[in-house]
Design a protein around this motif. Structure first.
Motif, short mmCIF file in Angstrom:
data_model
loop_
_atom_site.label_atom_id
_atom_site.label_comp_id
_atom_site.label_asym_id
_atom_site.label_seq_id
_atom_site.Cartn_x
_atom_site.Cartn_y
_atom_site.Cartn_z
N ASP A 35 100.92 32.39 -16.27
CA ASP A 35 102.03 31.60 -15.95
C ASP A 35 101.65 30.11 -15.91
O ASP A 35 100.62 29.65 -15.65
N GLU A 36 102.57 29.61 -17.09
CA GLU A 36 102.30 27.98 -17.29
C GLU A 36 102.54 27.15 -16.27
O GLU A 36 102.07 25.89 -16.15
N THR A 37 103.08 27.62 -14.92
CA THR A 37 103.50 26.85 -14.09
C THR A 37 102.19 26.68 -12.94
O THR A 37 102.58 26.11 -11.91
N VAL A 38 101.13 27.32 -13.04
CA VAL A 38 100.12 27.23 -12.42
C VAL A 38 99.60 25.78 -12.10
O VAL A 38 99.12 25.06 -13.02
N ALA A 39 99.56 25.50 -10.76
CA ALA A 39 99.23 23.99 -10.57
C ALA A 39 97.83 23.80 -10.58
O ALA A 39 96.85 24.59 -10.08
N GLN A 40 97.25 22.83 -11.13
CA GLN A 40 95.76 22.44 -11.49
C GLN A 40 95.52 21.42 -10.55
O GLN A 40 96.32 20.47 -10.31
N PRO A 41 94.15 21.50 -10.04
CA PRO A 41 93.65 20.32 -9.15
C PRO A 41 93.82 19.13 -9.52
O PRO A 41 94.08 18.09 -8.98
N ASP A 42 93.65 18.66 -11.01
CA ASP A 42 93.60 17.38 -11.56
C ASP A 42 94.83 17.12 -12.21
O ASP A 42 95.13 16.09 -13.20
N ASP A 43 96.08 17.85 -11.92
CA ASP A 43 97.38 17.60 -12.41
C ASP A 43 97.96 16.00 -11.91
O ASP A 43 98.40 16.13 -10.80
N ASN A 102 99.50 34.18 1.05
CA ASN A 102 100.41 34.75 -0.02
C ASN A 102 99.68 35.66 -0.60
O ASN A 102 98.81 35.43 -1.25
N GLN A 103 100.51 36.79 -0.98
CA GLN A 103 99.82 37.87 -1.75
C GLN A 103 100.70 38.45 -2.54
O GLN A 103 101.64 39.22 -1.77
N ARG A 104 101.01 38.50 -4.03
CA ARG A 104 101.97 39.31 -4.60
C ARG A 104 103.34 38.84 -4.06
O ARG A 104 104.18 39.65 -4.01
N ASP A 105 103.35 37.43 -4.01
CA ASP A 105 104.63 36.63 -3.43
C ASP A 105 105.04 37.28 -2.20
O ASP A 105 106.35 36.83 -1.70
N ARG A 130 102.96 42.85 -12.39
CA ARG A 130 102.10 41.83 -12.38
C ARG A 130 102.49 40.53 -12.76
O ARG A 130 101.84 39.43 -13.20
N ARG A 131 103.63 40.19 -12.33
CA ARG A 131 104.25 38.90 -12.55
C ARG A 131 104.47 38.33 -11.19
O ARG A 131 105.45 39.07 -10.42
N PHE A 132 104.04 37.40 -10.86
CA PHE A 132 104.13 36.46 -9.73
C PHE A 132 104.61 35.11 -9.67
O PHE A 132 104.44 34.55 -10.93
N PHE A 133 105.35 34.69 -8.89
CA PHE A 133 105.85 33.24 -8.87
C PHE A 133 105.54 32.34 -7.93
O PHE A 133 105.71 31.06 -8.19
N LEU A 134 104.80 32.87 -6.88
CA LEU A 134 104.17 31.76 -5.96
C LEU A 134 102.75 31.64 -5.99
O LEU A 134 102.26 30.76 -5.63
N ARG A 183 103.64 26.00 -9.16
CA ARG A 183 104.47 24.64 -8.80
C ARG A 183 105.37 25.19 -7.66
O ARG A 183 105.61 24.31 -6.64
N LEU A 184 106.07 26.24 -7.79
CA LEU A 184 107.08 26.75 -6.77
C LEU A 184 106.38 27.13 -5.50
O LEU A 184 106.96 26.67 -4.20
N GLY A 185 104.78 27.72 -5.72
CA GLY A 185 104.41 27.97 -4.31
C GLY A 185 103.66 26.80 -3.63
O GLY A 185 103.73 27.01 -2.53
#
Length: 351
Positions: free
Chosen positions: A86-94, A256-259, A347-351, A227-229
Motif C-alpha cells: 500500500d503506497e499510503t502507509v505512513a512512515q515515521p519520518d514523513d 486495528n486488525q484487518r480493518d 489481503r487488502r487493508f485500508f487502515l 494515511r487513512l488509519g
C-alpha cells in the motif's frame, strides 16, 4: 483461514499419495471407504507434524546445552504479514504528514489548547440495550454527557453542541432495538466518521470484570498504519484528554486488525512474581553426558509482571465512510467510502 489450511494439508497429502503411486481417496466412490482413507491420511500427517516438532525442540535443547545459538524458527505466513503493498502507509519520518498534523482539525487538541468534551445522543427511537451501552460509554470516556435526541434533526443537534463548546459528538444508531452504528463528529469543523458497530459485550457479561475508577485513562492506538488509519487514530485520540492519570491504572485500547477496530477497556497492575527460565550453560562442550544431565535446566527468578483485568464494555468498529466537515448526508464531501468491490482481496487493508 482454518478451512483453507486444512484444504492445503489435504492437497499436500494427495500429492504425496500420487507420487507414491497409491490410489487417491477422492477417486474412491464408496463414501465410507473414502472417509476412512481420508482419516488415515490425516492421521499420518498429524503424526509427521508431531515428529517434526519433537525434532525441532530436541535440536533447540541441544544447542542451548552446548552454548550455541538455536536454529531460527520458521515464521508462519498470515494474512497480516502477506498483505498487499500500500503506497499510503505512513512512515515515521514523513515530513509531509507531520506538516499536515500541525494544521489539521485535531491540532488544537494535541497542542492542549482545549479540553475534550463529548456529547452522546442516539437515533430518534432509542431502546433499552442502546441506553445500557451508552451508560457504559459514559464511564469510559471522561467529560461525556448524554442528551436525549427527541424529534430534533441531527444538524440542529450539531449546532447545539457547537454553541456549548463540545469538541466531539457521538450518535449511536440502532436497528431492531440493538445498537448497530456509531457516528463520530469532530466539532466544530469535522471530520465525520461512520462506523458499523458489532460484537457488543457489556461489563456484566464479561467474566471477572473490574470496576473502573474516575481517573483519566491512558489511550493505546495499535496498527493504524496508513494515511487513512492515521487520520482515524487522531479522531479517536481527540476524544480523550492528553494528560492521563497513571495512578488510576486505566487503559483504553483501539486495536486495528484487518480493518476491524477492537475496543477494550482494562485496569492493570504490576507485581513481582517468581518465574522459571532456562539456566545458563556452565558445563563445557567436552564434558560427559552424565554431567550435562545433572545440570539444572531451569532456574527460578523474581520478575515484574503485569496483570490485566477487563472492565468493559467491549465492541468492534468497522469504518464505513469518512466525510469532510460535520454531518451532511446530502451535500457532504467524502474523503473515503467503503464499497463492496473493495473486498475482492482478503489481503487488502485500508487502515
Amino acid at each position: 483461514m482454518g478451512k483453507r489450511m486444512r484444504d492445503d494439508e489435504e492437497d499436500a497429502g494427495e500429492v504425496a499419495l500420487r507420487k507414491a503411486g497409491m490410489k487417491l481417496p477422492s477417486n474412491i466412490k464408496n463414501k465410507h471407504k473414502r472417509s476412512a482413507e481420508y482419516a488415515k491420511v490425516r492421521a499420518e500427517k498429524i503424526k509427521e507434524k508431531k515428529q517434526r516438532i519433537k525434532a525441532r525442540d530436541t535440536a533447540e535443547r541441544q544447542a542451548v546445552e552446548l552454548g550455541e545459538t538455536p536454529p531460527p524458527r520458521q515464521v508462519p505466513k498470515t494474512i497480516e504479514n502477506t498483505r498487499e503493498a500500500d503506497e499510503t502507509v505512513a512512515q515515521p519520518d514523513d515530513e509531509e504528514l507531520q506538516v499536515d498534523d500541525g494544521v489539521d482539525e485535531f491540532s488544537g487538541h494535541f497542542a492542549r489548547a482545549q479540553m475534550p468534551k463529548l456529547l452522546i445522543t442516539t437515533s430518534q427511537e432509542c431502546s433499552s440495550p442502546t441506553r445500557k451501552f451508552i451508560k457504559e460509554l459514559l464511564t469510559v470516556i471522561p467529560n461525556a454527557t448524554f442528551y436525549k435526541r427527541g424529534s430534533y434533526d441531527l444538524k440542529q443537534i450539531v449546532k447545539f453542541a457547537k454553541n456549548r463548546d463540545f469538541t466531539t459528538m457521538f450518535v449511536v444508531n440502532e436497528n431492531r432495538k440493538q445498537p448497530n452504528g456509531l457516528l463520530m463528529i469532530a466539532l466544530p469543523e469535522g471530520p465525520t466518521a461512520h462506523f458499523k458497530l458489532s460484537s457488543i459485550k457489556l461489563s456484566k457479561k464479561i467474566k471477572g470484570h473490574g470496576k473502573p475508577t474516575s481517573h483519566m485513562p491512558e489511550l493505546l492506538l495499535n496498527n493504524f498504519t496508513t494515511r487513512l488509519g492515521h487520520r482515524v487514530g487522531r479522531l479517536f485520540a481527540s476524544v480523550f484528554p492528553q494528560d492521563p492519570q497513571f495512578r488510576g491504572r486505566r487503559a483504553v485500547t483501539f486495536h486495528n486488525q484487518r480493518d476491524f477496530i477492537f475496543f477494550r477497556h482494562h485496569r492493570y497492575i504490576f507485581e513481582e512474581k517468581e518465574i522459571k527460565e532456562l539456566a545458563p550453560v556452565t558445563i563445557g562442550v567436552n564434558s560427559d553426558k552424565k554431567s550435562r544431565k545433572a545440570a539444572p535446566k531451569t532456574v527460578k527468578k523474581n520478575a515484574v509482571v503485569a496483570r490485566l483485568q477487563e472492565c468493559g464494555p467491549r465492541f468492534t468498529l468497522k469504518l464505513q465512510s469518512l466525510q469532510s466537515g460535520t454531518f451532511d448526508s446530502k451535500y457532504g464531501e467524502y474523503e473515503w467510502v467503503h464499497k463492496p468491490d473493495m473486498d475482492t482481496s482478503r489481503r487488502r487493508f485500508f487502515l
